[in-house]
Design an enzyme around this catalytic site. Structure first.
Site, PDB file in Angstrom:
ATOM      1  N   TYR A 198     -51.381 112.999  19.293  1.00 47.86           N
ATOM      2  CA  TYR A 198     -51.368 114.120  20.240  1.00 47.86           C
ATOM      3  C   TYR A 198     -52.799 114.528  20.625  1.00 47.86           C
ATOM      4  CZ  TYR A 198     -51.122 119.263  21.074  1.00 47.86           C
ATOM      5  OH  TYR A 198     -51.274 120.542  21.542  1.00 47.86           O
TER       6      TYR A 198
ATOM      7  N   ASP B 154     -47.500 116.853   9.838  1.00 46.56           N
ATOM      8  CA  ASP B 154     -47.094 117.689  10.968  1.00 46.56           C
ATOM      9  C   ASP B 154     -45.637 117.339  11.247  1.00 46.56           C
ATOM     10  OD1 ASP B 154     -46.472 118.679  13.493  1.00 46.56           O
ATOM     11  OD2 ASP B 154     -48.486 118.386  14.270  1.00 46.56           O
TER      12      ASP B 154
ATOM     13  N   ILE C  47     -43.404 119.142  13.152  1.00 44.84           N
ATOM     14  CA  ILE C  47     -42.884 120.105  14.132  1.00 44.84           C
ATOM     15  C   ILE C  47     -41.700 119.579  14.942  1.00 44.84           C
ATOM     16  CG2 ILE C  47     -45.075 121.311  14.325  1.00 44.84           C
ATOM     17  CD1 ILE C  47     -45.452 120.112  17.065  1.00 44.84           C
TER      18      ILE C  47
ATOM     19  N   LYS D 155     -40.979 123.397  19.153  1.00 45.63           N
ATOM     20  CA  LYS D 155     -40.288 122.194  19.609  1.00 45.63           C
ATOM     21  C   LYS D 155     -38.828 122.200  19.197  1.00 45.63           C
ATOM     22  CE  LYS D 155     -44.360 120.899  20.889  1.00 45.63           C
ATOM     23  NZ  LYS D 155     -44.766 120.954  22.301  1.00 45.63           N
TER      24      LYS D 155
END
Lengths: 475, 468
Positions: free
Chosen positions: A145, A230, A232, A268
């Protein structure tokens, strides 16, 4: 004129990336079905808008969660005053429970380890401040990202060293790649403090399998470096294989838990990016303590904590939401990838996330990043779709694009697909001798299109579930 | 293993300011359930005017359930994460800020950057203005949170500008110059001076003279001025409030260099009493600072849900006018109650016209004119008298014996209890003839342990102690 800081004048904010240029192109000419039908369709923003009506219904039926309703206003004063950086206990409990449910209740989360932050953006920066000093480094598997360049580096002074993953093995994170990155860091005199993985992956939309995760945990323990997971997109896994969290792996293998930290958010999974609910969950007490103090710089609004606590404590709602969200994502993903495959566009086989990793390598004039940028400009300016070029994700191979599919309604999706189809037809006409082109038809018809335009390089030429109702409806 | 930021104590939480809160939390006062508990007088919160906001909410059904004109706006808000903030919210904020300043200053919403509370706004501004190792001048006494907000993660240093009771702690040109030279001797490049106006902990507004000194100083040294004006809406008495921008405009400095070096920090936590909602902001005429801080605000945006609610509250001009007037009235009355209550015990306060607290002079109650004596007195106030008041040393006051005492975060009844306790204490001390360090039986063992641990830590500080 006296200088301001180097941080303020430099470009560590990372906004010069084409990832953000595409958003700007969208913002100057945004698509609207009536007001601006030729505008740019935003496919570069990973948002989950598919379950909104479901959530809206709950909000309307629960005025007490909204704080300023007649039912909720008696809580106004105590909520407005609540600025304790531990966060509301009911908020932490509800979030811990939700995180557990998203992992099939295979693991339990301790509400006392939950630390608030200003979205996952704030969470990542906070974790970097806690774990590394300026000049130290984190390893990050590519593609990753683009926001990480800002979140982990900008104000912290921490460096990122890419762990290069390749399309030849579907971008798997191999031991060899990890070791190579670690060595590279050493050669550059960078002290590696941790490894950051995004699972499910952004931009790939894939999950890490159990063996890979175990290998990663082994690696970080051997090197005595931190592991930041991460997660998410954990609730966006819409298909087999099932999501496996680091929190589960550490129950199965030997691990120094003081090295394990999870970043989470509701942006998200629930589709609430505006509410700025970020979470740092660490198994390291000192990190929890430090992060908690740092969370003063990005606490979650108590008004929002109250809403989330009420919403996520409603077990029936949460259970139904998780199921409904997966169902909607599955349907949209399937329709989108199937439609793309019919015009000869393949993508990495994926089962999670709000996007696909689209393979346009065969459309490049040459195998270079300049050619990728040329193609990207065509997609933005002519096809009028904001998609995100792989180079902005530090992909080491040109030709890949992340395309988001969950942030628009069905009609906009149809418009986007039509534009892609038209573009592909033009492209194929340009490739193929003229007499064959006259037979080309613009109508999207299942059996004929797939045969005419199937590409050699497509990773997912067939629908994973051949008997889906969508396929049946069309033939 | 962890970063040095995680392992050091520049988060500033070892300060007595925060320790006092901890002691309060272990034994909080409640009129019915815990009448002998500690009364919290160390938290500068405004709880006096909530009923006004609540009644407005009840009368405005549209804001309830996040509806606008009958249609739910929940969806749009849930997706709204633009770091420029809700335009309507910023428009309302600049109007409100102008109103507080008697409309003598006009603010441009494009120069306003939202942040997660003034805590985040101050840190972000420092990240934008100074590099690690550079310095900011800060007049003393100052809010203890600045040690964390301005220094911890930024790596920037604070150099205190010493102010003294002999002139009411006013900032003099001499004090500014002296601090600047001290910074030079320490090889610290000074990038700016940060003032809090109205002052925390003094509760006073800056005079025109002080503001002029600051501006002259900033021009001469070519540095920034940050004016933390979070208490600007709590000015309840004359003289009125003069914002730094107003002072600069009075000197016709709008088209000069220094105009783009003046920055304001504001928040809704003190004026409107909404600290939980985390609404802070930076105002700057410097486009580069606005640009950089806007990007940085990604790390601490204001929840869109909160932006929407407050847009509606602030849009009601009748409500905000009524609120401002009534709030100031109530603050003034409450402050007078504290001042007169203390006077009855022979304790004076610095004359103040703003804020949620008084700067109380307890020098005559010290056994000696030392920091140790102040600490002893503080121990007694918290543990024996049961009042969490904040010692001047935690605000880096250069003179021992001053305490900040908050008055707006409790009911009248609780304040009366507090005044009675002080009176009893003073009478007892007068009877005994002198103050002794004396742990009474009603002091809990935990309080005792916490205090002695803290005193021990203070006497052998190790700033580089290893991770815990």
């Amino acid at each position: 004129m006296v200088a301001i800081s180097k941080i303020a004048t430099g470009n560590g904010h990372g906004e010069d990336s084409p990832y953000f240029d595409g958003w700007k192109a969208y913002e100057t000419n945004p698509f609207h079905p009536i007001d601006r039908p030729d505008g740019v369709i935003q496919m570069g923003l990973a948002e989950n808008q598919l379950c909104f009506n479901f959530i809206k219904k709950w909000v309307m039926e629960h005025p007490e969660a909204s704080l300023c309703s007649a039912e909720g206003v008696n809580k106004f004063e105590e909520t407005a005053l609540f600025q304790d950086y531990h966060g509301m206990p009911e908020f932490r409990e509800a979030v811990a429970k939700f995180m557990g449910k998203v992992r099939g209740d295979r693991v339990k989360f301790d509400p006392d380890r939950i630390v608030m932050s200003g979205g996952a953006t704030g969470a990542h920066e906070m974790v970097a401040f806690c774990l590394a000093d300026p000049g130290e480094a984190f390893l990050v598997p590519t593609p990753y990202y683009p926001g990480f360049d800002r979140d982990l580096r900008w104000r912290t002074g921490v460096e990122l060293v890419p762990v290069v993953c390749e399309s030849s093995n579907n971008f798997k994170i191999t031991r060899a790649a990890l070791e190579a990155a670690y060595e590279k860091a050493k050669e550059a005199n960078l002290r590696v403090k941790g490894l950051l993985i995004t699972n499910p992956s952004n931009p790939l939309g894939t999950i890490l399998d159990r063996d890979t995760l175990k290998g990663i945990v082994k690696f970080i323990n051997e090197k005595n470096i931190h592991l930041i997971g991460d997660e998410i997109y954990a609730a966006t896994v819409f298909m087999e294989p099932e999501f496996v969290s680091i929190s589960e792996i550490i129950e199965e293998v030997e691990c120094n838990r003081g090295l394990i930290h999870i970043v989470y958010s509701l942006s998200k999974d629930m589709g609430f990016p505006g509410f700025r609910v970020g979470i740092v969950y660490s198994y390291n007490d000192a990190v929890v303590s430090c992060a908690r103090k740092m969370s003063s710089f990005g606490l979650v609004s108590s008004q929002t904590q109250h809403l989330i606590a009420t919403m996520l404590s409603d077990d029936d709602f949460v259970d139904s939401f998780i199921v409904e969200s997966k169902e909607q994502l599955f349907k949209r993903h399937k329709y989108f990838t199937l439609s793309l495959s019919q015009v000869g566009i393949g993508s990495l086989k994926s089962n999670a996330g709000l996007f696909i990793w689209m393979d346009l390598r065969k459309l490049l004039k040459e195998k270079t990043f300049d050619a990728e940028m040329d193609l990207w400009r065509v997609i933005i300016n002519e096809v009028k779709l904001n998609v995100s070029p792989g180079s902005s994700f530090h992909c080491d191979e040109p030709g890949w694009f992340r395309v988001c599919f969950a942030n628009m309604d069905d009609n906009t999706m149809e418009v986007a697909l039509l534009r892609i189809t038209t573009f592909m037809h033009k492209h194929n006409e340009a490739m193929v001798p003229r007499k064959l082109c006259r037979r080309a038809s613009l109508k999207l018809s299942l059996s004929r299109r797939r045969d005419d335009f199937m590409s050699q390089n497509m990773m997912s030429p067939h629908s994973p579930i051949p008997q889906s109702p969508l396929v049946r409806a069309r033939t | 293993m962890l970063s040095s930021k995680a392992s050091c104590n520049s988060h500033g939480q070892d300060s007595s300011y925060f320790l006092g809160w901890q002691l309060y939390e272990n034994n909080p006062f409640h009129e019915v359930e815990n009448p002998t508990g500690i009364i919290q007088m160390g938290l500068a919160e405004n709880q006096l005017s909530f009923d006004l906001v609540e009644s407005w909410l009840r009368k405005n059904p549209d804001v309830m359930e996040l509806k606008k004109g009958g249609e739910s706006v929940f969806r749009e808000l849930a997706f709204f994460q633009d770091y420029h903030g809700l335009p309507t919210f910023k428009n309302e904020l600049v109007e409100y800020m102008a109103k507080i300043r008697g409309n003598k200053v006009k603010f441009d919403p494009n120069n306003l950057v939202l942040a997660a509370g003034a805590t985040s706004a101050n840190e972000t501004l420092i990240f934008c203005l100074a590099d690690p190792g550079e310095a900011i001048l800060l007049p003393t006494p100052y809010y203890p949170g600045f040690d964390r907000d301005l220094k911890w993660r930024t790596g920037v240093e604070i150099v205190p500008v010493h102010c003294w009771s002999s002139n009411g702690f006013r900032i003099t040109m001499f004090a500014l110059e002296e601090a600047y030279e001290r910074a030079q001797k320490l090889n610290l490049k000074v990038k700016g001076v940060l003032i809090t106006n109205p002052s925390n902990p003094l509760g006073t507004t800056m005079t025109k003279e002080e503001l002029d000194h600051l501006i002259t100083f900033a021009v001469a040294k070519n540095i920034h001025v940050i004016s933390d004006e979070v208490f600007s809406g709590t000015v309840f008495d004359s003289p009125g409030f003069i914002s730094i921008l107003e002072a600069a405009m009075d000197r016709n400095l709008e088209n000069t260099d220094v105009w783009s070096r003046i920055h304001i920090v504001y928040s809704l936590s003190k004026d409107l009493g909404l600290p939980g909602f985390r609404v802070g902001m930076i105002y700057s005429n410097n486009k580069t600072v606005v640009g950089a801080s806007t990007k940085m605000s990604s790390f601490g945006l204001v929840s869109s849900q909160t932006q929407y609610l407050l847009t509606n509250v602030l849009a009601s001009k009748r409500f905000t006018s009524k609120y401002m007037k009534e709030n100031q009235k109530r603050l003034k009355k409450r402050k007078e109650m504290l001042v007169s209550g203390l006077k009855k015990s022979g304790i004076e306060c610095l004359k103040s016209n703003a804020g949620l607290f008084c700067w109380v002079d307890m020098r005559h109650l010290l056994s000696s004119n030392t920091l140790e004596a102040e600490t002893k007195l503080w121990n007694q106030m918290v543990c024996d008298v049961g009042l969490n008041i904040s010692p001047g040393s935690s605000f880096h006051c250069s003179e021992p014996g001053w305490f900040r005492v908050c008055f707006a975060n409790m009911s009248r009844g609780t304040l009366q209890v507090a005044m009675r306790r002080i009176k009893d204490f003073v009478e007892r001390s007068n009877f005994m003839g002198r103050i002794k360090m004396n742990y009474q039986q009603n002091m809990s063992s935990l309080s005792r342990k916490l205090l002695s641990n803290w005193v021990r830590k203070l006497s052998s500080p190790d700033p580089n102690e290893h991770e815990r």
